[in-house]
Design a protein around this motif. Structure first.
Motif, PDB file in Angstrom:
ATOM      1  N   GLU A 223       0.799  -1.224   0.000  1.00  0.00           N
ATOM      2  CA  GLU A 223       0.000   0.000   0.000  1.00  0.00           C
ATOM      3  C   GLU A 223       0.830   1.271   0.000  1.00  0.00           C
ATOM      4  O   GLU A 223       0.322   2.332  -0.337  1.00  0.00           O
ATOM      5  N   ASN A 224       2.085   1.183   0.409  1.00  0.00           N
ATOM      6  CA  ASN A 224       2.825   2.425   0.633  1.00  0.00           C
ATOM      7  C   ASN A 224       4.108   2.597  -0.171  1.00  0.00           C
ATOM      8  O   ASN A 224       4.601   3.716  -0.301  1.00  0.00           O
ATOM      9  N   LEU A 225       4.639   1.518  -0.698  1.00  0.00           N
ATOM     10  CA  LEU A 225       5.929   1.670  -1.381  1.00  0.00           C
ATOM     11  C   LEU A 225       5.848   2.583  -2.607  1.00  0.00           C
ATOM     12  O   LEU A 225       6.706   3.460  -2.782  1.00  0.00           O
ATOM     13  N   PRO A 226       4.827   2.426  -3.465  1.00  0.00           N
ATOM     14  CA  PRO A 226       4.771   3.343  -4.619  1.00  0.00           C
ATOM     15  C   PRO A 226       4.755   4.815  -4.183  1.00  0.00           C
ATOM     16  O   PRO A 226       5.445   5.643  -4.776  1.00  0.00           O
ATOM     17  N   ALA A 227       3.987   5.123  -3.145  1.00  0.00           N
ATOM     18  CA  ALA A 227       3.931   6.525  -2.702  1.00  0.00           C
ATOM     19  C   ALA A 227       5.276   6.973  -2.149  1.00  0.00           C
ATOM     20  O   ALA A 227       5.712   8.111  -2.378  1.00  0.00           O
ATOM     21  N   ALA A 228       5.959   6.086  -1.435  1.00  0.00           N
ATOM     22  CA  ALA A 228       7.250   6.454  -0.853  1.00  0.00           C
ATOM     23  C   ALA A 228       8.312   6.622  -1.935  1.00  0.00           C
ATOM     24  O   ALA A 228       9.219   7.446  -1.809  1.00  0.00           O
ATOM     25  N   VAL A 229       8.183   5.823  -2.996  1.00  0.00           N
ATOM     26  CA  VAL A 229       9.134   5.964  -4.104  1.00  0.00           C
ATOM     27  C   VAL A 229       8.882   7.277  -4.842  1.00  0.00           C
ATOM     28  O   VAL A 229       9.802   7.998  -5.207  1.00  0.00           O
ATOM     29  N   ALA A 230       7.598   7.594  -5.034  1.00  0.00           N
ATOM     30  CA  ALA A 230       7.268   8.849  -5.724  1.00  0.00           C
ATOM     31  C   ALA A 230       7.703  10.053  -4.898  1.00  0.00           C
ATOM     32  O   ALA A 230       8.141  11.066  -5.432  1.00  0.00           O
TER      33      ALA A 230
END
Lengths: 388, 176, 434
Positions: A223-230
């Motif tokens: 749930e959170n890795l894409p947002a943290a990468v962005a």
């Protein structure tokens, strides 16, 4: 769930996560009757930033922190020995590992040396029996922590120390430390936590306690890795990743080391490539093989990855494949977002042939050596994974 | 030179000062509410004579002490002066106290988040928490108070709210 | 500023998935090593030796010993450690005099560890003894404040014989001083047993009535932990695992007491539920349940079973979406898909009522479905209607209300108790919503 084979589980650390988590640290130490902690931090700007954050959290506590802030990749047992002598002199009664990675490894082995009052820490071996209770160890991971911090393992001086006693008693997950600087840093950490959590989750031996941790870890990464990468500074996403890493470390400590982990570890030890990068490279191949082999519970991955609704709508027989699909798609999205930063092959990662041979040599000694070497060959030049 | 440095922890003078001021204010507001509000009075009536409670932070933080003396509820400053403290509400750090007293976290939430330790008999501690909740309703405008307490008492009469608020503020500022 | 907001859906993330809740701040701790299996007891000698112990004091009660469970434990341990010293006189309510006496026994026999075999009172007693012998305490009361314990105690292995209270994984011990009429509560992570041994043999002899009520105690732990104020990702994960196991296995264990697999599953589920609630606290159900128990002497598990659906109904206007998440783990895919999203919380409530009905039938009516049905050993009603106001007042003195999502006062308590007495669903329009 068939529990008849029995199981054992332990999670030795308490988790304090969220806003102002670090500010509770003095009280937590007092709870262990500790008043003279040693902080072990990495060299460089990230380490210094973490120290500043920690110092601010200790404001008003009246405590003096002993600080060693020069942990580098070159840290070894000689350093541990030097620190041990100083700690014994200063009567250090707790150890705080600030940040992850090597700082945590050094802190764990140092704790061992100080608690055992070893005459020469360079002689410490993984087989050294631990008959005393170690000093309380706190880990305060920072962005980039991949879960080994909270595990029972410490890698130092080409040795792998493994004991429940080495695990921390407290993991402090503070948003100020969680925020990262680099997208690939967040990705590598998240993928390593995910890889180990996935491998713990699918093991055939049923252990609902371990599954609770790996479930949560997988979901948080998903749930959170894409947002943290962005946006590595995204407070909520980066804190969730720290949580995922901590939980993944616990699940991993209660499981057998999987293939992704072994591959990630050897490339990191020998070439310094972040474990998550290697795991991402190997994941599609290994997943396909796990699916074929059939003794792993891949279907169990579907619920944490897809959510309750999709899980309910997907027939049980299709979940294993659906989970693999989801993971591969998840990975692809990250690779698209990061491009060259997340290489898809050893060639892309710039690993020269002779170093690959070194890796193959080390892997060959493992009980699954042949298989692991096969994977290394498959990812060497970016050959597509075998299907079905 | 040793590779290990000694780093003394600093201080947080602004947060400490804020917390000290708010504790002072809250202490006097509790004293005021005990005179003005019948529910608060009832809670204190159910507590023994000489009952004393404190709200403060670790390790040596600002603190407020409230005690019953001769049937009256008094704000006793920051030092219990040898009195036995029946209930201690202990906030774990100045940072956590700041969150509580700047109304970023309500009393209930603060306890739920392990910021607050409660020492003493539970029934008495519950009375105190109910008192503090009522005081928050008086001190804060509805829009903030309804986020700070679990259930904003919308059934209180206008008279109680208005009269009570005026009474509490006046008495708090005058210290009576 | 954040508080439990009214009703409402959490924001859905990608592909309609409700993201996992990450509170602004939370703490979670369960340092207990869990050893589970059909022969988990056999591991005890190694576990003691690893901790440098070889002479445990076995703490238990007459009921457990009478059921032959201590014999099973002793046989499983064998003679690698000296486990012959057995204290089996722990009363149903933990008692300071017993704690002190057992501590003397421990010291006189140079024991070095404790093995607690039993239910909640045995666990509390063993934890109390551990404080006394580890701190060389003359006055146990001195250790009841916050932060009073700040170092490890002697090794304590907990072997629960019900499924259960979860006290094998809680950091709390309650010891009553009957002379001074005081209840001392100790809270410290150092009170957590070092090890919890979950062996199916320890609950095989539990009759259906006890199985049902201790199982519903575990269910109430898991469910309340999931929707009360201190919920966090780890307590949630444990609670979700527990509710499904209990929902499926409890009727089986009650109908077929000899079924080892369902006994083991219930022991594991009760442990998961214990971990969930001790890290997430409980609310109205325990609040009213404790009060009912202390005023009327009704067994704890039975209070929990009856009050659980009402606790859900009372808090539904604030936690419906969270309660709805329990449907899938509890009842499985078919029921979940057949229930529209906005009805799922109510479905959870009706499933729990259904479970109580099933247990009522299995136990021949002994598992009461409402307060007026509860009978004492002589068959007399335990909870007369006119005692409800006293229970409602007593509940105001119990700390579980702090963690309940909605505030509760005397009137609220009485509203719920009346409905629970009659056995009718709570009239949610009468709940004060502020």
């Amino acid at each position: 769930m068939d529990l008849s084979a029995g199981f054992v589980f332990t999670c030795p650390f308490k988790t304090n996560s969220g806003n102002k988590a670090l500010s509770h640290l003095p009280v937590e130490l007092a709870g262990f009757n500790a008043a003279r902690p040693l902080v072990v931090a990495s060299a460089g700007t990230e380490g210094q930033k973490a120290v500043r954050i920690l110092k601010s959290a200790f404001g008003d506590s009246g405590m003096t922190l002993a600080l060693f802030d020069n942990v580098t990749q070159a840290a070894d047992l000689g350093l541990v020995d030097h620190l041990k002598n100083l700690c014994l002199e200063k009567k250090v009664d707790a150890v705080i590992a600030l940040g992850g990675g090597k700082a945590a490894d050094v802190a764990k082995v140092l704790n061992l040396a100080v608690s055992l009052k070893t005459p020469d820490a360079r002689q410490l071996l993984p087989e050294t029996p631990i008959r005393v209770r170690l000093l309380p160890l706190v880990v305060a991971p920072a962005a980039g922590a991949d879960g080994l911090e909270t595990s029972r393992f410490a890698h130092l001086g080409r040795k792998v120390f493994s004991s429940e006693s080495l695990a921390p008693v407290l993991a402090v997950l503070d948003p100020c430390l969680a925020k990262g600087k680099s997208s690939i840093g967040m990705a590598a950490a998240g993928l390593a936590a995910l890889g180990r959590a996935v491998e713990s989750h699918i093991q055939a031996d049923q252990n609902p306690f371990r599954k609770a941790y790996s479930f949560a870890a997988i979901r948080f990464v998903r749930e959170n890795l894409p947002a943290a990468v962005a946006d590595p500074g995204n407070r909520k996403a980066s804190l969730a990743l720290l949580n995922a890493a901590a939980m993944s470390g616990c699940a991993f400590s209660n499981a057998a080391a999987g293939r992704l982990h072994k591959l990630g570890q050897v490339f990191y030890d020998l070439l310094g490539i972040p474990q998550g990068v290697i795991m991402a490279m190997c994941l599609p191949h290994i997943l396909g093989d796990y699916l074929k082999e059939g003794q792993y519970d891949l279907a169990a991955l579907f619920q944490p990855l897809a959510g309750d609704d999709a899980f309910a709508r997907t027939p049980a027989g299709k979940r294993a494949e659906a989970a693999c699909d989801l993971l591969n798609r998840f990975l692809k999205e990250l690779q698209d977002a990061l491009g060259k930063d997340l290489p898809k092959s050893l060639a892309e990662a710039g690993v020269p042939g002779y170093r690959k041979e070194e890796i193959l040599d080390v892997l060959g000694a493992d009980e699954e050596g042949r298989y692991l070497c096969g994977i290394v060959e498959r990812v060497a030049n970016g050959r597509p994974e075998r299907k079905g | 030179m040793s590779i290990i440095k000694d780093v003394p922890s600093g201080t947080k003078p602004f947060k400490r000062a804020y917390v000290a001021i708010f504790l002072w204010f809250t202490g006097r507001a509790v004293q005021a509410a005990a005179r003005v509000d019948r529910e608060v009075k009832k809670e204190f009536d159910s507590l023994p004579e000489n009952f004393t409670f404190s709200l403060g932070c670790l390790p040596s933080g600002p603190r407020m002490v409230i005690g019953k003396e001769g049937g009256r509820v008094k704000y006793l400053g920051s030092d219990p002066k040898g009195r036995r403290v029946h209930v201690r509400l202990i906030i774990k750090s100045v940072d956590a106290a700041f969150l509580l007293l700047s109304f970023q976290e309500s009393t209930a939430l603060s306890t739920a988040r392990n910021r607050l330790m409660v020492d003493g008999e539970i029934p008495q501690a519950l009375s105190i928490i109910r008192v503090l909740n009522i005081v928050e309703v008086y001190l804060l405008p509805k829009i903030i108070a309804s986020l700070a307490v679990k259930r904003y008492p919308s059934w209180w009469s206008m008279g109680r709210k208005l009269g009570g608020r005026i009474g509490v503020y006046t008495r708090t500022l005058l210290g009576i | 500023m954040r508080h439990c907001r009214a009703g409402g859906q959490r924001k859905t993330g990608k592909e309609g998935v409700i993201p996992m809740l990450l509170p602004d701040y939370y703490e979670f701790c369960c340092r207990v090593k869990i050893v589970a299996g059909h022969d988990a007891l056999g591991k005890i000698p190694d576990l003691l030796i690893e901790r440098g112990a070889k002479k445990p004091l076995i703490v238990t009660d007459k009921g457990v010993a009478g059921a032959g469970l201590i014999d099973i434990v002793s046989r499983a341990i064998g003679d690698r450690v000296a486990a012959g010293l057995i204290a089996d006189d722990v009363p149903p309510d933990s008692d300071l005099r017993v704690v002190n006496r057992l501590a003397r026994l421990y010291r006189d026999n140079a024991c070095d560890s404790l093995l607690a075999v039993g239910g909640g009172s045995v666990m509390d007693t063993a934890k109390g003894v551990n404080i006394v012998v580890s701190e060389n305490a003359d006055d146990l009361m001195a250790f009841s404040g916050a932060g009073a314990l700040n170092r490890h105690l002697k090794p304590l292995i907990a072997v629960p014989t019900t499924a259960g209270t979860g006290s094998e994984v809680t950091q709390v011990a309650v010891v009553k001083d009957h002379e001074k009429h005081l209840k001392m509560a100790f809270t410290s992570y150092f009170l957590l047993p070092d090890i919890a041994v979950l062996d199916s043999r320890m609950t095989l002899t539990m009759p259906p009535f006890i199985t049902a009520m201790t199982g519903m105690d575990a269910m109430s732990h898991a469910v309340e932990a999931y929707y009360c104020l201190q919920k966090n990702p780890l307590s949630d994960a444990h609670a979700r695992a527990a509710v499904g196991m209990i929902y499926r296995q409890l009727p089986l264990a009650a109908k077929n007491p000899e079924d080892r697999d369902s006994r083991l599953a219930m022991a594991v589920a009760a442990c998961l539920a214990g971990i969930a609630f001790s890290n997430s606290m409980v609310g109205l159900v325990h609040n009213l349940g404790h009060a009912t128990g202390s005023v009327c002497g009704v067994p704890h598990g039975l209070c929990m079973a009856i009050l659980l659906p009402y606790g859900l109904e009372y808090n539904m206007h604030k936690r419906a979406d969270i309660m709805a998440e329990l449907l899938l783990p509890m009842a499985g895919e078919e029921v979940y898909l057949a229930t529209p999203a906005e009805r799922r919380a109510e479905k959870v409530v009706s499933l729990i009522r259904g479970l109580n009905e099933e247990l009522h039938a299995v136990t021949g009516g002994r598992h009461a479905r409402c307060l007026q049905e509860i009978r004492d050993r002589e068959g007399k009603p335990s909870v007369p209607r006119d005692i409800l106001p006293e229970i409602a007042r007593a509940a105001l003195l119990d700390g579980a209300s702090i963690y309940n999502p909605e505030d509760t006062d005397y009137e609220d308590n009485l509203l719920v108790l009346e409905a629970a007495w009659e056995g009718k669903p709570l009239d949610r329009t009468r709940v004060k919503k502020g």
